[in-house]
Write a protein that holds these residues in place. Structure first.
Motif, PDB file in Angstrom:
ATOM      1  N   PRO A 182      28.167  47.688  18.470  1.00  0.00           N
ATOM      2  CA  PRO A 182      27.959  47.209  20.394  1.00  0.00           C
ATOM      3  C   PRO A 182      29.169  48.379  20.578  1.00  0.00           C
ATOM      4  N   PHE A 183      29.257  49.181  21.793  1.00  0.00           N
ATOM      5  CA  PHE A 183      30.615  49.453  22.352  1.00  0.00           C
ATOM      6  C   PHE A 183      31.523  50.474  21.307  1.00  0.00           C
ATOM      7  N   GLY A 184      30.424  50.852  20.384  1.00  0.00           N
ATOM      8  CA  GLY A 184      31.190  51.988  19.813  1.00  0.00           C
ATOM      9  C   GLY A 184      32.372  51.338  18.736  1.00  0.00           C
ATOM     10  N   MET A 185      32.246  49.988  18.496  1.00  0.00           N
ATOM     11  CA  MET A 185      33.103  49.050  17.519  1.00  0.00           C
ATOM     12  C   MET A 185      33.020  49.369  15.932  1.00  0.00           C
ATOM     13  N   GLY A 186      33.672  49.376  15.057  1.00  0.00           N
ATOM     14  CA  GLY A 186      33.787  49.112  13.863  1.00  0.00           C
ATOM     15  C   GLY A 186      33.306  48.050  13.058  1.00  0.00           C
ATOM     16  N   LEU A 187      32.382  47.763  12.808  1.00  0.00           N
ATOM     17  CA  LEU A 187      31.715  46.384  11.469  1.00  0.00           C
ATOM     18  C   LEU A 187      32.756  45.692  11.802  1.00  0.00           C
ATOM     19  N   GLY A 188      33.888  46.105  11.235  1.00  0.00           N
ATOM     20  CA  GLY A 188      35.659  45.452  10.944  1.00  0.00           C
ATOM     21  C   GLY A 188      36.053  44.849  12.417  1.00  0.00           C
ATOM     22  N   GLU A 189      35.653  44.694  13.512  1.00  0.00           N
ATOM     23  CA  GLU A 189      36.346  44.992  14.517  1.00  0.00           C
ATOM     24  C   GLU A 189      35.614  43.890  15.179  1.00  0.00           C
ATOM     25  N   THR A 190      33.769  43.224  14.504  1.00  0.00           N
ATOM     26  CA  THR A 190      32.759  42.388  14.807  1.00  0.00           C
ATOM     27  C   THR A 190      33.472  40.946  14.498  1.00  0.00           C
ATOM     28  N   SER A 191      32.142  39.863  14.288  1.00  0.00           N
ATOM     29  CA  SER A 191      32.303  39.156  13.776  1.00  0.00           C
ATOM     30  C   SER A 191      31.625  38.557  12.495  1.00  0.00           C
ATOM     31  N   CYS A 192      31.171  40.175  12.213  1.00  0.00           N
ATOM     32  CA  CYS A 192      30.677  40.201  10.663  1.00  0.00           C
ATOM     33  C   CYS A 192      31.015  39.314  10.093  1.00  0.00           C
ATOM     34  N   VAL A 193      30.328  38.274   8.909  1.00  0.00           N
ATOM     35  CA  VAL A 193      30.645  37.800   8.064  1.00  0.00           C
ATOM     36  C   VAL A 193      30.693  38.142   6.711  1.00  0.00           C
ATOM     37  N   SER A 194      30.805  39.950   6.605  1.00  0.00           N
ATOM     38  CA  SER A 194      30.606  40.529   4.752  1.00  0.00           C
ATOM     39  C   SER A 194      29.492  40.025   3.836  1.00  0.00           C
ATOM     40  N   CYS A 195      28.887  39.622   4.212  1.00  0.00           N
ATOM     41  CA  CYS A 195      28.317  38.470   3.150  1.00  0.00           C
ATOM     42  C   CYS A 195      27.143  39.322   2.563  1.00  0.00           C
ATOM     43  N   GLY A 196      27.151  41.042   3.306  1.00  0.00           N
ATOM     44  CA  GLY A 196      26.144  41.592   2.522  1.00  0.00           C
ATOM     45  C   GLY A 196      24.961  42.001   2.733  1.00  0.00           C
ATOM     46  N   GLN A 197      24.204  41.005   3.292  1.00  0.00           N
ATOM     47  CA  GLN A 197      22.917  41.250   2.754  1.00  0.00           C
ATOM     48  C   GLN A 197      21.895  42.596   3.556  1.00  0.00           C
ATOM     49  N   CYS A 198      22.957  42.682   3.932  1.00  0.00           N
ATOM     50  CA  CYS A 198      21.891  43.927   4.903  1.00  0.00           C
ATOM     51  C   CYS A 198      22.507  45.322   3.888  1.00  0.00           C
ATOM     52  N   ILE A 199      23.657  45.128   2.873  1.00  0.00           N
ATOM     53  CA  ILE A 199      23.200  45.860   2.002  1.00  0.00           C
ATOM     54  C   ILE A 199      21.563  45.969   0.805  1.00  0.00           C
ATOM     55  N   ALA A 200      22.173  44.109   0.153  1.00  0.00           N
ATOM     56  CA  ALA A 200      20.881  44.331  -0.440  1.00  0.00           C
ATOM     57  C   ALA A 200      19.749  44.639  -0.286  1.00  0.00           C
ATOM     58  N   VAL A 201      19.361  44.741   1.157  1.00  0.00           N
ATOM     59  CA  VAL A 201      17.706  45.244   1.673  1.00  0.00           C
ATOM     60  C   VAL A 201      17.827  46.702   2.573  1.00  0.00           C
ATOM     61  N   CYS A 202      18.943  47.402   2.305  1.00  0.00           N
ATOM     62  CA  CYS A 202      18.553  49.165   2.829  1.00  0.00           C
ATOM     63  C   CYS A 202      18.140  50.058   1.413  1.00  0.00           C
ATOM     64  N   PRO A 203      17.087  50.106   1.451  1.00  0.00           N
ATOM     65  CA  PRO A 203      16.135  51.166   1.034  1.00  0.00           C
ATOM     66  C   PRO A 203      16.905  52.621   0.576  1.00  0.00           C
ATOM     67  N   THR A 204      18.309  52.641   1.342  1.00  0.00           N
ATOM     68  CA  THR A 204      18.799  54.106   0.582  1.00  0.00           C
ATOM     69  C   THR A 204      20.050  53.820   0.060  1.00  0.00           C
ATOM     70  N   GLY A 205      21.058  54.876   0.406  1.00  0.00           N
ATOM     71  CA  GLY A 205      22.205  54.515  -0.009  1.00  0.00           C
ATOM     72  C   GLY A 205      23.173  54.611   1.215  1.00  0.00           C
ATOM     73  N   ALA A 206      22.597  54.391   3.023  1.00  0.00           N
ATOM     74  CA  ALA A 206      23.232  53.693   4.039  1.00  0.00           C
ATOM     75  C   ALA A 206      24.504  52.928   4.274  1.00  0.00           C
ATOM     76  N   LEU A 207      23.789  51.440   3.705  1.00  0.00           N
ATOM     77  CA  LEU A 207      25.041  51.205   3.327  1.00  0.00           C
ATOM     78  C   LEU A 207      25.057  50.848   2.081  1.00  0.00           C
ATOM     79  N   SER A 208      26.531  50.697   1.289  1.00  0.00           N
ATOM     80  CA  SER A 208      26.688  50.130   0.294  1.00  0.00           C
ATOM     81  C   SER A 208      28.674  49.380   0.518  1.00  0.00           C
TER      82      SER A 208
END
Length: 583
Positions: A182-208
Motif C-alpha cells: 500500500p501507499f507506494g511502500m517497498g515490501l521491505g517497509e511493510t511487516s512482511c516476514v520474508s517467508c517466501g510463500q508468495c515466491i513458492a506459488v508464483c507461476p512466473t518469474g515475477a517473484l524470486s
C-alpha cells in the motif's frame, strides 16, 4: 457422499456432489490447464485459461469454479475452447516481459509451459503499451518485477489466507492494475516476514529470491578465505526435484558430493546445529518448568515465525525461546569452536548455509547474530539457488556418487533431521527433555501425536508425574489462531512449536517450485517429510544428547547447556515491531 454423473468429452464421469468441472475432469484423467487456480487458496476463475464448453451455457465457463450438475455435458478441447485459451495467452504475453532466456524461471515457468502446450507461436499478436519493469528489491530476501506478473493473485491469496499477513494486494484498476504494497511502500517497509510463500506459488518469474550465488563463488575462489557450508535437513528431501528426481527422493549423498566439487573447504550438516539447539532448548524448557519461567515456551527455529511474532504478537516475545536457530547456532560454533580448533581466524571463515527458507536471508542480518564479533552466517542460499549453482558449475548431479559430511560439524542425529517437518522440533525436544526430567531412558522415541500435516495439533504427555501439554502449528494463519486462543485463556500449554511455513521447512519458501497442477493434486509436504522420518528411523543415534560430537563440544568447550559461554554464543534477543500492512 452423494455422487453426480456427468459427461466430459463424451466420457461418463461420476464425481461427488459439489465438485467443480475441474475436479470431475481429473477423476477421468482429463487435465484442464489452469494458471491462477490454487486449491482452497485461490479459487477465483480469473485467468480464464481453464475455460470449457458446457451444453446449454451461453458462454464458456471457468472449470475451476463452475459446479457440476446431474446430466451435465462438458467439452474441454473443442476448437472454440482452444482458441479462447490461445487468445488469453496472447493477451497475457502482450503485456509480459518476454526475456525468457535470462529469466530465473526459464524451463520452469507455468506461462512458458502453457504457451508451448497450446501452440502459441506468435507472441507479438497483440502489440501496445506494456507494464514497465520496475524492480522492488527493498526486502532482504526477494525481488519483485511486475513486468513479469500475470495478475493471477496467487501471491496475494497465500499472503492473506495461508499466512494471515496481507502486505501485498492489487492496486489501481484496469490496465494499470499491479500487485504491490500500500501507499507506494517497498515490501521491505511493510511487516512482511520474508517467508517466501508468495515466491513458492508464483507461476512466473515475477517473484524470486535475492540471488547470492556469485558472491559465494567469489569467496570460494579467494585463496585467503576458508569457505564452509552447512545444509538444512529439508534440503536433502527436495534438492533432487531441481534435477528431475521424483518428489520425496533423498539426495543427501549426491548433495554432499556436489558441494565438495563446488569447492567448499568443508561440507557440514545443519543437523549438528539442530542437535545443539535441542540441548539448549530442552534445558531452557526444563528450567522454565522447574523455576517458574514464562510459559508456554515457544520455539524459535523459524525466522519467518519470529518476525511474525515480533510484528503481530509483540506482547508474546517473552514466550519465545531465547535459542538461536540451528543455522545461527552452527554459524556461531563454526566461527568460535571450529575456528580455534583449526587455527583459523574467524574473520577468514566464510560461512554459507543452504536453506529451504527465504527468511534465512533476513535472519543473517538480524542484530545479535554475530557472537564472535563477525556474522554467524555470511550467506544463506535457498535450495533453488543451490540447484542453479550446481548447474552453473557443470556438475552432472544425477551421475554423482554418494558422499558424506565432514567431521565434527557434519554429525547429526535422527532427532535433528526431523526438524525439517512440522512437529519435528517438538518431537526432538521431547526426546531429550523427557529423559532429562525423568532421568530414565525412553522405551519409544516416536511421538506420533505431534506428527502430521494438520495446521494445528496438540498432545499431552505424563512426564515425571506432570501433565505436559504441547501444541504445534505450521503456517502463520494457524499460528495466529492458536496464539489468540492462548491469549484469551481458551487453551493452556507448556510448550508450543510454530513453523512459519505450512508443513514446516519441507514446504519452505526457498524449496523447488512445483507447478499448480502438482501443488493441487500431490501432497508435496508429506512426501518430503517422509524422507526425513525415514532418515530418523535409519539413524543409529536418534537423540540429540547422545550425539558424540555434541558431547565433545560441551565437554571441551561450552561447559553445561545454558551455561555462560553457551548463552553468549547460542542465544539471542528479540525486537517488538510495529505493523505496517494492507487493510
Amino acid at each position: 457422499m452423494e455422487n453426480i454423473t456427468i459427461r466430459i468429452n463424451g466420457i461418463e464421469v461420476s464425481a461427488p456432489k459439489g465438485s467443480t468441472i475441474l475436479e470431475a475432469a481429473r477423476l477421468a484423467h482429463i487435465e484442464i490447464p489452469t494458471l491462477c487456480f490454487l486449491k482452497e487458496i485461490n479459487e477465483i476463475g480469473a485467468c480464464r485459461i481453464c475455460v470449457v464448453e458446457v451444453k446449454g451455457a451461453r458462454s464458456l465457463v471457468a472449470s475451476c469454479v463452475y459446479p457440476i450438475d446431474e446430466g451435465m455435458e462438458v467439452w474441454t478441447n473443442t476448437p472454440k475452447v482452444l482458441d479462447s485459451r490461445r487468445k488469453t495467452l496472447q493477451l497475457l504475453l502482450s503485456n509480459h516481459n518476454r526475456k525468457c532466456l535470462s529469466c530465473v524461471r526459464s524451463k520452469n515457468c507455468e506461462l512458458q509451459t502453457l504457451t508451448r502446450e497450446l501452440g502459441v507461436e506468435d507472441e507479438s499478436y497483440y502489440e501496445g503499451e506494456k507494464t514497465p519493469s520496475e524492480i522492488d528489491a527493498s526486502a532482504a530476501h526477494m525481488i519483485r518485477d511486475n513486468s513479469k506478473c500475470v495478475l493471477c493473485r496467487r501471491c496475494t491469496a497465500v499472503c492473506e489466507k495461508t499466512q494471515s499477513i496481507g502486505v501485498i494486494g492489487a492496486n489501481e484498476r484496469g490496465f494499470d492494475t499491479f500487485i504491490g504494497s500500500p501507499f507506494g511502500m517497498g515490501l521491505g517497509e511493510t511487516s512482511c516476514v520474508s517467508c517466501g510463500q508468495c515466491i513458492a506459488v508464483c507461476p512466473t518469474g515475477a517473484l524470486s529470491e535475492k540471488d547470492s550465488i556469485q558472491e559465494v563463488l567469489d569467496a570460494i575462489a579467494d585463496p585467503a578465505k576458508h569457505v564452509i557450508v552447512q545444509t538444512a535437513p529439508a534440503v536433502r528431501a527436495a534438492l533432487g526435484e531441481c534435477f528431475g528426481y521424483p518428489i520425496g527422493t533423498n539426495v543427501e549423498g549426491k548433495m554432499a558430493t556436489a558441494l565438495r566439487m563446488a569447492g567448499f573447504d568443508k561440507v557440514f550438516d545443519t543437523n549438528f546445529g539442530a542437535d545443539l539447539t535441542i540441548m539448549e532448548e530442552a534445558h531452557e524448557f526444563v528450567d522454565r518448568v522447574k523455576n517458574g519461567g514464562v510459559l508456554p515456551m515457544i520455539t524459535s527455529c523459524s525466522p519467518g515465525w519470529i518476525k511474525y511474532c515480533e510484528h503481530y504478537f509483540p506482547d508474546m516475545t517473552e514466550h519465545l525461546s531465547s535459542c538461536k536457530s540451528p543455522q545461527q547456532m552452527f554459524g556461531a560454533i563454526a566461527k568460535s569452536y571450529y575456528a580455534e580448533r583449526m587455527g583459523i581466524d574467524a574473520k577468514d571463515i566464510v560461512s554459507v548455509s543452504i536453506m529451504p527458507c527465504t527468511a534465512k536471508k533476513f535472519e543473517i542480518q538480524r542484530p545479535d547474530q554475530a557472537a564472535n564479533g563477525v556474522p554467524d552466517v555470511d550467506y544463506a542460499l535457498t535450495t533453488r539457488e543451490l540447484g542453479r549453482m550446481i548447474e552453473r558449475l557443470g556438475i552432472k548431479f544425477d551421475l554423482l556418487e554418494d558422499g558424506a559430511f565432514d567431521a565434527p560439524l557434519g554429525l547429526g542425529t535422527g532427532a535433528a533431521v526431523i526438524f525439517g517437518a512440522t512437529g519435528g522440533v517438538m518431537e526432538a525436544a521431547l526426546r531429550t527433555a523427557v529423559e532429562t526430567m525423568t532421568g530414565e531412558e525412553l522405551t519409544s522415541l516416536d511421538f506420533y501425536n505431534v506428527r502430521g500435516m494438520e495446521g494445528i495439533r496438540e498432545a499431552t504427555y505424563n512426564v515425571a508425574g506432570m501433565e505436559v501439554k504441547v501444541a504445534i502449528a505450521s503456517g502463520l494463519a494457524n499460528a495466529r489462531e492458536l496464539l489468540n486462543k492462548v491469549k484469551s485463556g481458551e487453551v493452556s500449554y507448556h510448550f508450543i512449536e510454530i513453523m512459519g511455513c505450512p508443513g514446516g521447512c519441507v514446504n519452505g519458501g526457498g524449496q523447488p517450485q512445483q507447478p499448480g497442477y502438482i501443488r493441487n493434486t500431490v501432497d508435496i509436504r508429506a512426501l518430503r517429510a517422509k524422507v526425513l522420518y525415514d532418515s530418523d528411523k535409519e539413524n543409529p543415534i536418534r537423540k540429540s544428547h547422545e550425539n558424540p560430537a555434541i558431547k565433545e563440544l560441551y565437554g571441551t568447550y561450552l561447559g553445561e547447556p545454558g551455561g555462560e559461554k553457551a548463552h553468549h554464543l547460542l542465544h539471542t534477543t528479540y525486537v517488538k515491531r510495529s505493523i505496517n500492512q494492507c487493510g
